[in-house]
Design an enzyme around this catalytic site. Structure first.
Site, short mmCIF file in Angstrom:
data_model
loop_
_atom_site.label_atom_id
_atom_site.label_comp_id
_atom_site.label_asym_id
_atom_site.label_seq_id
_atom_site.Cartn_x
_atom_site.Cartn_y
_atom_site.Cartn_z
N ILE A 1 0.81 -1.23 0.00
CA ILE A 1 0.00 0.00 0.00
C ILE A 1 0.84 1.27 0.00
O ILE A 1 0.33 2.36 -0.26
CB ILE A 1 -0.95 0.03 1.22
CG1 ILE A 1 -0.15 -0.11 2.53
CG2 ILE A 1 -2.02 -1.02 1.09
CD1 ILE A 1 -1.02 0.02 3.77
N GLY B 1 11.32 1.40 3.80
CA GLY B 1 10.85 0.11 3.34
C GLY B 1 9.46 0.16 2.74
O GLY B 1 8.83 1.22 2.65
N VAL C 1 5.39 -0.92 2.74
CA VAL C 1 4.33 -1.13 3.73
C VAL C 1 3.22 -1.95 3.08
O VAL C 1 2.82 -1.67 1.94
CB VAL C 1 3.76 0.21 4.24
CG1 VAL C 1 2.69 -0.05 5.30
CG2 VAL C 1 4.89 1.06 4.83
N ASP D 1 11.00 13.97 12.45
CA ASP D 1 10.50 13.86 11.08
C ASP D 1 8.99 14.08 11.05
O ASP D 1 8.25 13.33 10.44
CB ASP D 1 10.85 12.48 10.50
CG ASP D 1 10.77 12.47 8.97
OD1 ASP D 1 10.71 13.57 8.36
OD2 ASP D 1 10.75 11.38 8.37
#
Length: 991
Positions: free
Chosen positions: A690, A696, A698, A811
């Site tokens: 998705i 990475g 998801v 972040d």
């Protein structure tokens, strides 16, 4: 036998009594000192020589001073020895003691009035920089000899007691850096012997300067900066005829500067910056013949700089950030001692004094953001002392003076946004101490000289928007400290040199809108700190290097408008990009799944041979031809045989070792969830993917229990140190957090080659996707956006204020705020998070490289790399602006060198100072036309504009350029929840 006369016997007897008395006194003082020492902690053994001796004499002990004739103890000074414990009032049992100095230790507890009364014979009491708490003590009437009272840098609270005004001999009163509230009491003006009064850095709530301040005619130092002082400076200030230093900076003083200030005949330094003073500069300032340092910056002064004031013999003159206008008198250039001149952010016009720098050791000149014209004075570096030259945003013209090319002292140069022209000399390019050079948006031409390699300490080189030509000088590759390089919008040509990858500290590389050709270098692994790479609108060819996908912090990549060919490397999907643009090239092939989203369409257009299975309006990829039936049969047989062989082998292995097969994964659960690792791993397929982030892929995984989770599989597993760091940080941070506005970590799995993180599934994805994609849905309602703002603020406030140790996210952005099925926000992605106490203690307060996302990074973080919670506050302010405007932080509509913060500030804030003449309302508030900035996709008929305006004000506070001006996240929550907008505005104006 001869007998002594009676008179001689009496003398001898008196001497004997005196000696006996002194010896008895010394013995008593010795015992007192030893008893007090026994009650203190001396971890470093600094008082080890405080031991009994045969003479009962402590006069040679550390910190002890005695009267030279009688050997009585006069002073105990054990400052800075690391002593700990409660206030050692026992010292005051020594009746001859006059000075007690305990500064710079760890004295704790409170200072009790009863115990302090034992010390009434003291002349000096110094307790600076300890850990004393509670209210200030009352001083009894017996303190008639006290001359110095130093209690600064402790944790005293409450009011200043009235007894402080009844110390008749007091000369020095130092109460700075405490937690005092209340007022600056007028009874302090009764201390007519006072020479030094310091009340700075206290959170006074009702502080005004007493009108009786002029009674302190012996006062030499009045030091009250940053203490919430309000009101006007009283006329009696002029009676302080002995005053040498006046510092009332960073307060909220209002009104005009009184003409009586000309009575400060002994004044050496005046610091009144960062207040709300207004009116014209009083001519009486010119009477201050002893004045050398004058700082009236960051106020609202108007009018002109007079000849008399300009002709003063000042070492430093700071008038920046006011509303001054007119020409600067030529006489200013005749000042023989001027070293610092700051006139920026005014409306000065005309030319600078032609003799500026000719007669003095001019070191620091900043006249930026005015209306100056003409050429720069040729004598600016005549004395070879100039280090900072800042003239940007004026109308200066002509060539740079030849003398600047000989100015080897220059360190920092900003002359952008002027009309300078001509060729920049070889010597200027190679000034040896230069670290910062910004000359963009002028009319310079010619080439960049190879001599630039001599500026070996250069960290920032910004020369865009000129007419420079020629090739990229390879000598520039020797600038090993270069962090920012902007050559854009010039006429450079030739191949990109491969040596550019030797610039290992680069954070931003901008070379767009030139005529560079050749290929993009592929050996880019050294660019570990590169955040932004912009090579757009050149003549580059060849393939996009797949190695770009390994750059750890790259989040802005623009390669558009070139002649690049080949496929888009799938490795680029590993980047956490806020800007991705490869449009208008000659790329072909299937768009990698990580870019197969509406968000990236504009950055993919203009490549006719790129295709996608479902992304409109990109061409659809043709389906591959079907394989021959016999190949399918063969493959099927092979698969069956392979699976069967593997099962047989595992079964034999299990029996051979006497048990079950070894698990490939170690599983840790943090929430109630039923699953096994094989179930999760088998669901990590392309169909379930998705999203793709910087760390990475998801996946959406539906477990057999019916529960749906979001699973992130990190890049590279345990083989990449940065991946392992993200994994450990997420587990350590989220594993111990329980809050309704922070995403829940359900489980984690770690194997030899994989790292897996499982989170609660968020039905509505990220706030960034909803705002900037096609799923705006419920966010057409302002009320829903406001709930998201408040919930997200609660989550960050929990991290900053309720976690021990405190956590800084590092972040914060809309893509890291996830929304569940009820649109409740959850702060997510803690791979860059830092715990303040642990990291500071380990020497990690400053990061080795910039982390975060382009457009959200606080300005100070880019050059200090220092982690504070105020960095998160800035980023959250950007998110608030996204919620209001619907625009990305770096929307292309803003133009070059603009971002969301700057755009909103320019559009919405009509008057930064709030003056009526500048479009404000005159009450310190801005005059915003919300229709220019509010997201038009919202249902504007139902919007609460008062609430939007309140959120806008909070956002602007959060994105202040100075961290000290930003509120805490706890304060942000308080302001967002305030139902009275007018009260909220007043509260924010006082921060």
């Amino acid at each position: 036998m001869r007998h002594l006369p009676l008179k001689s016997l009496l003398v001898l007897f008196a001497v004997h009594l005196c000696v006996s008395s002194v010896m008895a006194s010394l013995a008593g003082d010795t015992q007192t000192l030893i008893r007090v020492k026994a009650k203190l902690s001396d971890p470093d053994g600094k008082l080890d020589d405080w031991v009994p001796n045969s003479d009962h004499n402590p006069c040679n002990w550390t910190g002890i001073t005695c009267e030279p004739n009688t050997y009585t103890v006069l002073a105990v000074n054990i400052s800075g020895l690391g002593i700990a414990g409660g206030f050692p009032f026992g010292f005051c049992h020594i009746r001859t003691l006059r000075n007690l100095s305990l500064s710079g230790n760890s004295i704790n507890g409170s200072l009790q009035t009863q115990t302090l009364s034992l010390c009434s014979h003291l002349q000096v009491l110094e307790l600076e920089s300890n850990n004393i708490v509670g209210e200030l003590p009352e001083f009894s009437p017996d303190f008639t000899d006290l001359q110095v009272l130093d209690l600064q840098s402790n944790n005293f609270s409450g009011d200043i007691p009235a007894s402080f005004g009844r110390l008749p001999a007091l000369k020095v009163l130092l109460l700075s850096q405490n937690l005092l509230t209340g007022s600056i009491p007028s009874f302090l003006c009764n201390l007519t012997e006072l020479t030094n009064l310091s009340l700075a850095y206290n959170p006074f709530k009702h502080a005004v300067l007493p009108s009786e301040i002029g009674n302190l005619r012996k006062l030499e130092n009045l030091f009250i900066p940053n203490s919430n002082v309000k009101g006007q400076i009283p006329d009696s200030i002029g009676n302080l005829v002995s005053l040498k230093n006046l510092d009332l900076s960073e307060n909220s003083l209002t009104g005009v500067l009184p003409e009586s200030i000309g009575g400060l005949r002994s004044i050496f330094q005046i610091e009144l910056f960062s207040n709300h003073l207004s009116g014209e500069l009083p001519e009486s300032i010119a009477n201050l013949s002893s004045l050398r340092y004058l700082d009236l910056s960051l106020n609202a002064f108007t009018g002109k700089l007079s000849e008399k004031i300009a002709g003063m013999r000042l070492v430093s003159l700071n008038l920046n950030d006011n509303f001054l206008q007119g020409e600067v008198p030529q006489i200013l250039g005749s000042n023989p001692i001027l070293e610092q001149l700051k006139l920026f952010n005014n409306s000065f016009s005309g030319s600078l004094p032609q003799n500026l720098g000719r007669y003095s050791d001019l070191d620091d000149l900043d006249v930026s953001t005015n209306k100056f014209t003409g050429e720069l004075p040729k004598y600016l570096c005549y004395k070879k002392k100039l280090t900072r030259l800042v003239t940007f945003s004026n109308q200066f013209s002509g060539n740079l003076p030849d003398t600047l090319s000989e100015c080897d002292s220059l360190d920092y140069v900003r002359i952008e946004y002027n009309e300078f022209s001509g060729v920049v000399s070889d010597k200027f390019w190679g000034l040896p101490l230069l670290t910062f050079l910004q000359i963009n948006n002028n009319r310079f031409n010619g080439t960049v000289s190879p001599s630039i390699s001599a500026a070996s300490g250069l960290t920032t080189l910004l020369i865009s928007g000129n007419q420079f030509s020629g090739s990229f000088p390879p000598e520039m590759c020797k600038l090993s400290d270069l962090a920012k390089l902007d050559l854009s919008k010039n006429q450079f040509s030739g191949d990109l040199p491969r040596c550019i990858t030797e610039l290992k500290k680069l954070q931003k590389l901008k070379m767009q809108e030139n005529m560079f050709s050749g290929q993009i270098p592929s050996q880019v692994s050294s660019w570990t700190e590169l955040i932004e790479l912009n090579l757009a609108s050149n003549r580059l060819s060849g393939w996009i290097p797949l190695e770009l996908g390994d750059l750890p912090v790259l989040n802005y990549l623009d390669l558009s408008q070139n002649f690049l060919t080949g496929e888009i490397p799938v490795e680029l999907t590993k980047l956490k990009l806020n800007q991705f643009n490869v449009s208008n090239n000659k790329l072909y092939g299937k768009i990698p799944s990580g870019f197969n989203y509406e968000l990236y369409v504009s950055g993919l257009m203009g490549n006719p041979n790129l295709c996608s299975p479902d992304l409109k309006p990109m061409p659809t990829c043709s389906k591959p031809k079907s394989a021959a039936p016999f190949l399918i049969v063969i493959l099927s047989v092979c698969v069956v045989l392979l699976v069967g062989s593997l099962a047989w082998f595992l079964k034999l292995s299990s029996k051979a070792f006497g048990g079950k097969t070894k698990r490939l994964y170690r599983v840790t659960t943090f929430q109630r969830v039923g699953f096994n690792e094989e179930e999760v791993m088998s669901s990590l397929t392309k169909e379930n993917q998705i999203a793709t982030g910087g760390s990475g892929h998801v996946y959406r995984v539906k477990l057999k229990t019916g529960q749906t989770v979001a699973v992130k599989k990190l890049w590279g597993g345990s083989r990449k140190p940065e991946t392992e760091g993200v994994f450990q940080t997420e587990v350590e941070t989220l594993g111990r957090i329980r809050h309704g506005n922070i995403v829940k970590l359900m489980f984690c799995c770690s194997g030899e080659d994989s790292r897996i993180l499982g989170y609660e599934y968020m039905e509505n994805g990220s706030l960034g996707d909803c705002l900037h994609g096609e799923k705006v849905g419920a966010l057409e309602d302002w009320g829903k956006r406001f709930e998201i703002a408040v919930g997200s603020a609660h989550g960050l406030a929990y991290l900053h204020h309720d976690c021990v140790p405190a956590i800084v996210h590092r972040d914060v952005k809309s893509n890291n705020i996830l929304l569940d099925e009820d649109w409740t926000p959850r702060v997510a992605d803690f791979g860059l998070a830092k715990t303040l106490q642990k990291d500071v203690a380990a020497g990690c307060g400053a990061m080795s490289r910039i982390a975060g996302s382009y457009g959200y990074i606080a300005p100070e973080y880019a050059y200090t790399l220092k982690v504070t919670e105020k960095s998160d506050v800035y980023s959250f302010g950007v998110v608030l602006l996204e919620l209001i405007t619907g625009k990305r932080p770096n929307d292309l509509s803003f133009g070059e060198n603009q971002d969301l913060v700057k755009w909103v500030s320019e559009v919405a804030v009509a008057s930064p100072q709030g003056g009526e003449e500048n479009g404000g309302d005159g009450n310190g508030c801005f005059n915003a036309d919300l229709s220019q900035i509010v997201d038009p996709r919202m249902d504007l008929s139902t919007c609460d504009y008062d609430e939007i305006e309140k959120v806008l004000m909070v956002a602007l506070l959060c994105t202040s350029a100075f961290p000290i001006n930003r509120p805490s996240m706890r304060k942000v929550v308080e302001m967002l929840n305030d139902r009275n907008p007018s009260r909220s505005f007043k509260m924010m104006a006082q921060i």
